[in-house]
Design a protein around this motif. Structure first.
Motif, short mmCIF file in Angstrom:
data_model
loop_
_atom_site.label_atom_id
_atom_site.label_comp_id
_atom_site.label_asym_id
_atom_site.label_seq_id
_atom_site.Cartn_x
_atom_site.Cartn_y
_atom_site.Cartn_z
N ASP A 59 31.62 46.12 37.42
CA ASP A 59 30.60 47.00 36.85
C ASP A 59 30.02 46.48 35.54
O ASP A 59 29.04 47.03 35.04
CB ASP A 59 31.19 48.40 36.61
N LEU A 60 30.58 45.43 35.00
CA LEU A 60 30.11 44.92 33.71
C LEU A 60 28.85 44.07 33.89
O LEU A 60 28.62 43.51 34.96
CB LEU A 60 31.22 44.12 33.02
N PRO A 61 28.03 43.97 32.84
CA PRO A 61 26.76 43.26 32.97
C PRO A 61 26.89 41.73 33.04
O PRO A 61 26.02 41.06 33.57
CB PRO A 61 25.98 43.67 31.72
N ASN A 62 27.96 41.17 32.53
CA ASN A 62 28.09 39.71 32.42
C ASN A 62 29.12 39.15 33.41
O ASN A 62 29.99 38.38 33.04
CB ASN A 62 28.49 39.34 30.99
N VAL A 63 28.97 39.52 34.69
CA VAL A 63 29.96 39.08 35.68
C VAL A 63 29.48 37.84 36.43
O VAL A 63 28.28 37.64 36.62
CB VAL A 63 30.32 40.20 36.68
N ALA A 64 30.45 37.05 36.85
CA ALA A 64 30.16 35.89 37.67
C ALA A 64 29.79 36.35 39.08
O ALA A 64 30.30 37.37 39.54
CB ALA A 64 31.38 34.98 37.71
N PRO A 65 28.94 35.61 39.76
CA PRO A 65 28.61 35.96 41.15
C PRO A 65 29.87 35.88 42.02
O PRO A 65 30.73 35.03 41.81
CB PRO A 65 27.61 34.88 41.57
N VAL A 66 29.96 36.77 42.99
CA VAL A 66 31.13 36.83 43.87
C VAL A 66 31.36 35.48 44.54
O VAL A 66 32.49 34.99 44.58
CB VAL A 66 30.97 37.96 44.92
N ASP A 67 30.31 34.87 45.07
CA ASP A 67 30.50 33.60 45.79
C ASP A 67 31.04 32.51 44.87
O ASP A 67 31.84 31.67 45.30
CB ASP A 67 29.22 33.16 46.50
N GLU A 68 30.66 32.51 43.61
CA GLU A 68 31.19 31.53 42.65
C GLU A 68 32.67 31.80 42.37
O GLU A 68 33.47 30.86 42.32
CB GLU A 68 30.38 31.59 41.35
N MET A 69 33.02 33.07 42.20
CA MET A 69 34.43 33.41 41.97
C MET A 69 35.28 33.03 43.17
O MET A 69 36.37 32.48 43.01
CB MET A 69 34.57 34.90 41.65
N VAL A 70 34.79 33.31 44.35
CA VAL A 70 35.52 32.98 45.57
C VAL A 70 35.70 31.46 45.66
O VAL A 70 36.79 30.97 45.96
CB VAL A 70 34.82 33.55 46.82
N ARG A 71 34.65 30.71 45.37
CA ARG A 71 34.74 29.25 45.42
C ARG A 71 35.79 28.71 44.45
O ARG A 71 36.56 27.81 44.78
CB ARG A 71 33.38 28.64 45.08
N LEU A 72 35.88 29.29 43.26
CA LEU A 72 36.82 28.82 42.25
C LEU A 72 38.25 29.33 42.45
O LEU A 72 39.20 28.65 42.09
CB LEU A 72 36.35 29.24 40.85
N LEU A 73 38.39 30.53 43.00
CA LEU A 73 39.70 31.19 43.00
C LEU A 73 40.37 31.32 44.36
O LEU A 73 41.59 31.45 44.42
CB LEU A 73 39.58 32.57 42.36
N ARG A 74 39.62 31.31 45.41
CA ARG A 74 40.22 31.50 46.74
C ARG A 74 41.05 30.27 47.09
O ARG A 74 40.58 29.15 47.01
CB ARG A 74 39.14 31.73 47.78
N LYS A 75 42.27 30.50 47.52
CA LYS A 75 43.20 29.41 47.82
C LYS A 75 43.38 29.17 49.30
O LYS A 75 43.82 28.11 49.71
CB LYS A 75 44.56 29.68 47.17
N LYS A 76 43.11 30.16 50.09
CA LYS A 76 43.20 30.05 51.55
C LYS A 76 42.21 31.05 52.09
O LYS A 76 41.23 31.35 51.43
CB LYS A 76 44.64 30.31 52.03
N SER A 77 42.41 31.57 53.23
CA SER A 77 41.45 32.55 53.77
C SER A 77 41.85 33.98 53.41
O SER A 77 41.62 34.91 54.17
CB SER A 77 41.32 32.38 55.28
N GLU A 78 42.47 34.14 52.24
CA GLU A 78 42.93 35.47 51.83
C GLU A 78 41.77 36.45 51.69
O GLU A 78 40.66 36.06 51.33
CB GLU A 78 43.72 35.41 50.52
#
Length: 110
Positions: A59-78
Motif C-alpha cells: 500500500d505504500l507509494p514507493n514500492v518495487a514492482p511485483v515482477d522485479e521483487m519476484v525476479r530478485l527474491l523467488r528461489k523456486k516456484s514458490e
C-alpha cells in the motif's frame, strides 16, 4: 541472526516476508540469503522445504514492482502473495498457502 536460528529449529514450513519498499530491496536479498544459510544450519533446504514468499507493504507509494521483487527474491516456484499486513490484507492467504504446502509435504512423508 541468532533469533532466526532459534526460530528455525523444528519448522514445518517458512513464510519469507519481504518489505516492498524500494529502499529495502537490498536488505530483502540479504535477508533471504541469510534465511537459506540458517535453514541449512538446521538441516533444511530452502529448495525443498514448504515455503512461500509474501510481498508486504504493497500500500505504500514507493514500492518495487511485483515482477522485479519476484525476479530478485523467488528461489523456486514458490507461491507469492501480496500483502498489507497492517490492514490484514493477504495475511490469511499467505498462511493458507504455506499450510497447504506443509500438509502436502506431510502427506508425502506419511
Amino acid at each position: 541472526d541468532a533469533s532466526r536460528k532459534l526460530i528455525l529449529k523444528g519448522v514445518d514450513g517458512v513464510i519469507f516476508v519481504a518489505d516492498s519498499q524500494l529502499e529495502r530491496m537490498d536488505a530483502n536479498v540479504e535477508s533471504i540469503e541469510n534465511l537459506h544459510v540458517n535453514l541449512k544450519a538446521q538441516g533444511y533446504d530452502l529448495m525443498t522445504i514448504p515455503y512461500v514468499l509474501q510481498l508486504n507493504k504493497r500500500d505504500l507509494p514507493n514500492v518495487a514492482p511485483v515482477d522485479e521483487m519476484v525476479r530478485l527474491l523467488r528461489k523456486k516456484s514458490e507461491p507469492v502473495f501480496e500483502a498489507v499486513a497492517s490492514k490484514g490484507t493477504g495475511v490469511f492467504e499467505t498462511l493458507k498457502g504455506v499450510a497447504k504446502l506443509v500438509l502436502q509435504e506431510l502427506t508425502k512423508t506419511g
